[in-house]
Design a protein around this motif. Structure first.
Motif, PDB file in Angstrom:
ATOM      1  N   SER A 288     -13.546   5.568   4.523  1.00 48.87           N
ATOM      2  CA  SER A 288     -13.910   6.365   3.902  1.00 48.87           C
ATOM      3  C   SER A 288     -15.131   7.075   4.188  1.00 48.87           C
ATOM      4  CB  SER A 288     -13.990   5.816   2.476  1.00 48.87           C
ATOM      5  OG  SER A 288     -14.467   6.811   1.229  1.00 48.87           O
TER       6      SER A 288
ATOM      7  N   ASP B   3     -10.402  -6.615   4.566  1.00 49.81           N
ATOM      8  CA  ASP B   3      -9.545  -5.329   4.172  1.00 49.81           C
ATOM      9  C   ASP B   3     -10.367  -4.133   3.562  1.00 49.81           C
ATOM     10  OD1 ASP B   3      -7.433  -6.541   5.373  1.00 49.81           O
ATOM     11  OD2 ASP B   3      -6.337  -6.843   3.757  1.00 49.81           O
TER      12      ASP B   3
ATOM     13  N   ASN C  48      -9.688  12.251   2.870  1.00 47.75           N
ATOM     14  CA  ASN C  48      -9.006  11.204   2.088  1.00 47.75           C
ATOM     15  C   ASN C  48      -7.547  11.684   1.884  1.00 47.75           C
ATOM     16  OD1 ASN C  48      -7.964   9.366   0.192  1.00 47.75           O
ATOM     17  ND2 ASN C  48      -9.845   8.854  -0.452  1.00 47.75           N
TER      18      ASN C  48
ATOM     19  N   THR D  15       0.836  -1.297   0.131  1.00 50.02           N
ATOM     20  CA  THR D  15      -0.080   0.063   0.160  1.00 50.02           C
ATOM     21  C   THR D  15       0.820   1.262   0.045  1.00 50.02           C
ATOM     22  OG1 THR D  15      -1.576  -1.167   1.265  1.00 50.02           O
ATOM     23  CG2 THR D  15      -1.824   1.374   1.323  1.00 50.02           C
TER      24      THR D  15
ATOM     25  N   GLU E 189      -3.411  -3.004  -4.650  1.00 47.31           N
ATOM     26  CA  GLU E 189      -2.297  -2.641  -3.713  1.00 47.31           C
ATOM     27  C   GLU E 189      -1.225  -3.630  -3.876  1.00 47.31           C
ATOM     28  OE1 GLU E 189      -2.893  -0.224  -1.725  1.00 47.31           O
ATOM     29  OE2 GLU E 189      -4.778   0.438  -2.364  1.00 47.31           O
TER      30      GLU E 189
ATOM     31  N   ARG F 139      -6.367   4.297   6.003  1.00 50.47           N
ATOM     32  CA  ARG F 139      -6.144   2.839   5.871  1.00 50.47           C
ATOM     33  C   ARG F 139      -4.466   2.386   6.373  1.00 50.47           C
ATOM     34  NH1 ARG F 139      -4.638  -0.991   2.177  1.00 50.47           N
ATOM     35  NH2 ARG F 139      -5.717  -3.000   2.190  1.00 50.47           N
TER      36      ARG F 139
ATOM     37  N   GLU G 205     -11.657  -0.327   4.490  1.00 52.56           N
ATOM     38  CA  GLU G 205     -11.153   0.824   3.759  1.00 52.56           C
ATOM     39  C   GLU G 205     -12.612   1.859   3.539  1.00 52.56           C
ATOM     40  OE1 GLU G 205      -8.940   2.646  -0.140  1.00 52.56           O
ATOM     41  OE2 GLU G 205      -8.537   0.795   0.854  1.00 52.56           O
TER      42      GLU G 205
END
Length: 645
Positions: A221, A213, A451, A148, A349, A236, A217
């Motif tokens: 968000s 996962d 974000n 990531t 990712e 994250r 996220e």
């Protein structure tokens, strides 16, 4: 091997606290001057102390740090750990005072060791067990975290082709041990800070990690969009390091400077999912609220709305009527399309060529299963651009597909921040449309100011258009939202470098390296900073840590010139041209510019323009081109790039 039987050990000019991992210089004027070592750096130093005056072999280090052969690239990881330890001690491999290298064998501690506060009945072993237990496992999930960090570097300041390999191994044990750069108390502003811990996968199916996962996220968000002026949600990347760990909540609160933590778990029964969420106040570890949610898979996104509403109520976040209405809306989604999107995101990712191809297939499948799924179209656009950057698609075809996909996403949902951020990247990298890119990024930030990836993306066009204060504010916000992400610190360092704040840029790059010693961009940036500061001799050790031939060769040409070693600079430049002239003209122009050979520099800049070299995005703010600024040709070239002069 000696038993370390005291709480504190003195060697040379340093004292190490064996319980806390704090390293203190006894020569520093401030008695509280301490550095908390990363777990792996601490373990290597402990081994050297235990073997006082004797060799610690690389095999022994490998056996201590990676006993189950769970990491590839041991040599580089060991080198990076030793280099991080040397930096903490102010030591040098060329002129060592603390750590002696024995070629192809191992390392030896040079100073004698003294024990303080001896307590023979309290040996070090128990503390060592506790440290070993708290050290993160290096697993596929940790790999997801490390990738990531690499993935998030793509849309930013470094050329995408270089960024592909910029982070290969993030040492998981160092990820959570990094405490030194965070405040010990709550944030200084009045904003409420919240960390959403990774969903625990209790389905019994390890192949559902992508779903856990993905839900992590999605929850981050959704909460991050509630009221970003009042609520900050940690990103994250910074929370995934706690996956499958048993860190104390008060320690997590200190690491991330948060007042609240949201714990989550995921179970599955047929076509239904059960999510359990509980909100905890860090200061007294009070459980404020807990709730189970049972939903059909097709309604999974509604769970995030319900969780967001409950959390907002408990921590008293004020919601506008518009936000309340949005949370009240139903968000049905094709469950197979949602599943395919999460799979695509999971592989994106991971970042190898094979994983990139898998990501493209899953994003395509998501759009086929649900052609109205705007987020899947945005993801497909992003992977298309990346396929171009790493040579998996021809540029014309890949950029056309990327543009079509992001335009489809925006047509479906004009308020999708990820789509506007992706359009910003396309306008930068493909169109050289800086004003248009800036407008897209500003729209993305307005839609999703919490974000950090969107915020970081917006910093670049702001800097390009000479709004440096705004760029600095954005990158600092990204650090606050993603404090354990090495990339956040690196982008902050790059912004300061462009502004000429060299000392601060160097400090931030070093912070990035504390988080991840394999951040290639930091070694590159540090070497450039040292050259610009007139300290080229300090750049050479950094160059040894740059693993990519293109970058390293260009830096050698620059550094040797700054040292007055012109023959070696010429040799490096000749090699750079021979190997990379067809694809990387911008780096060649940088070298010529720094060497004050302006005619050659402008010639290679023209070649870079013909190649559509993405490095040209840096032209206006690149300190390495500073010697060209007074030449009328520079203003003309900026105009050619649609850049304001």
């Amino acid at each position: 091997m000696h038993t370390l039987y005291s709480d504190r050990v003195l060697f040379g000019a340093f004292e190490l606290d064996l319980k806390t991992g704090e390293l203190r210089s006894i020569e520093a004027p401030d008695p509280n001057n301490k550095v908390i070592l990363r777990e792996q750096v601490f373990q290597v130093l402990r081994m050297l102390l235990e073997h006082e005056g004797k060799i610690v072999t690389r095999e022994e280090i490998k056996g201590r740090l990676w006993p189950n052969d769970t990491v590839v690239g041991f040599d580089h990881s060991i080198n990076a750990t030793i280099n991080a330890l040397r930096r903490a001690l102010g030591d040098s491999a060329d002129d060592p005072r603390y750590i002696e290298t024995l070629a192809r064998r191992g390392y030896r501690l040079m100073p004698t060791v003294e024990h303080r506060n001896s307590a023979p009945g309290t040996a070090f072993g128990k503390d060592g067990e506790q440290r070993a237990q708290s050290a993160p496992e290096i697993s596929e999930n940790t790999a997801t975290v490390q990738e990531t960090v690499q993935r998030q570097m793509k849309p930013h300041w470094w050329k995408p082709a270089v960024v592909l390999a910029s982070v290969v191994i993030l040492v998981g044990a160092g990820y959570i041990s990094w405490r030194h750069f965070r405040a010990s108390g709550p944030p200084s502003s009045n904003k409420i800070m919240l960390a959403v811990l990774p969903f625990e996968n209790l389905t019994g199916d390890p192949n559902k990690e992508y779903l856990a996962d993905g839900l992590t996220e999605e929850t981050i968000s959704q909460l991050g969009r509630l009221n970003p002026e009042q609520l900050g949600v940690i990103a994250r990347t910074s929370v995934m390091g706690y996956k499958h760990k048993d860190d104390r909540l008060d320690q997590i609160g200190r690491d991330l400077s948060v007042q609240y933590v949201l714990e989550n778990s995921l179970r599955e029964s047929g076509d239904h999912l059960r999510l359990t969420a509980q909100l905890i106040q860090v200061k007294d570890q009070t459980h404020l609220w807990s709730q189970d949610y049972d939903y059909p898979a097709k309604d999974i996104l509604n769970v995030e709305d319900d969780v967001a509403k409950a959390v907002a109520h408990e921590i008293r976040v004020r919601l506008t009527s518009k936000q309340q209405a949005e949370l009240a809306q139903s968000h049905p989604v094709n469950p197979e399309a949602f599943d395919a999107y999460l799979q695509g995101h999971f592989y994106f990712e991971r970042d190898s060529n094979k994983d990139t191809e898998m990501a493209a297939k899953y994003f395509e499948r998501a759009t086929q299963l649900d052609p109205s799924y705007a987020l899947a179209w945005a993801g497909l656009s992003r992977v298309r651009v990346w396929q171009v950057n790493i040579g998996l698609l021809p540029a014309d075809e890949g950029h056309r597909l990327a543009r079509e996909a992001v335009e489809r996403a925006l047509a479906l949902n004009s308020n999708l921040a990820q789509a506007h951020a992706q359009m910003c990247r396309i306008k930068e990298q493909v169109d050289f449309d800086w004003v248009g890119a800036d407008a897209s990024c500003q729209r993305a930030v307005a839609l999703d100011p919490g974000n950090p990836e969107v915020v970081r993306t917006a910093a670049f066009p702001a800097a390009i258009l000479s709004r440096f204060d705004e760029a600095l504010q954005l990158t600092r916000r990204a650090v606050d939202l993603d404090p354990l992400n090495a990339d956040s610190w690196e982008i902050l360092a790059e912004t300061k470098f462009s502004m000429g704040q060299l000392d601060e840029a160097a400090a931030d790059s070093k912070k990035a390296l504390e988080l991840n010693p394999d951040v290639v961009a930091s070694h590159k940036l540090l070497s450039e900073i040292y050259v610009m500061q007139g300290r080229p001799q300090d750049a050479l050790p950094e160059l040894d840590l740059v693993r990519y031939d293109l970058t390293r060769t260009a830096l050698y040409a620059i550094t040797y010139h700054a040292m007055g070693r012109e023959k070696e600079s010429d040799a490096a430049l000749t090699e750079l041209i021979a190997k990379y002239q067809a694809t990387n003209a911008y780096e060649i122009a940088q070298v010529y510019a720094l060497r004050n050979q302006s005619n050659e520099a402008f010639g290679w800049l023209d070649r870079a323009h013909a190649q559509r070299d993405t490095g040209l995005m840096l032209t206006k703010v690149d300190p390495l081109l500073k010697k060209l600024h007074g030449d009328p040709r520079f203003a003309a070239f900026l105009k050619k790039l649609n850049l304001p002069t």
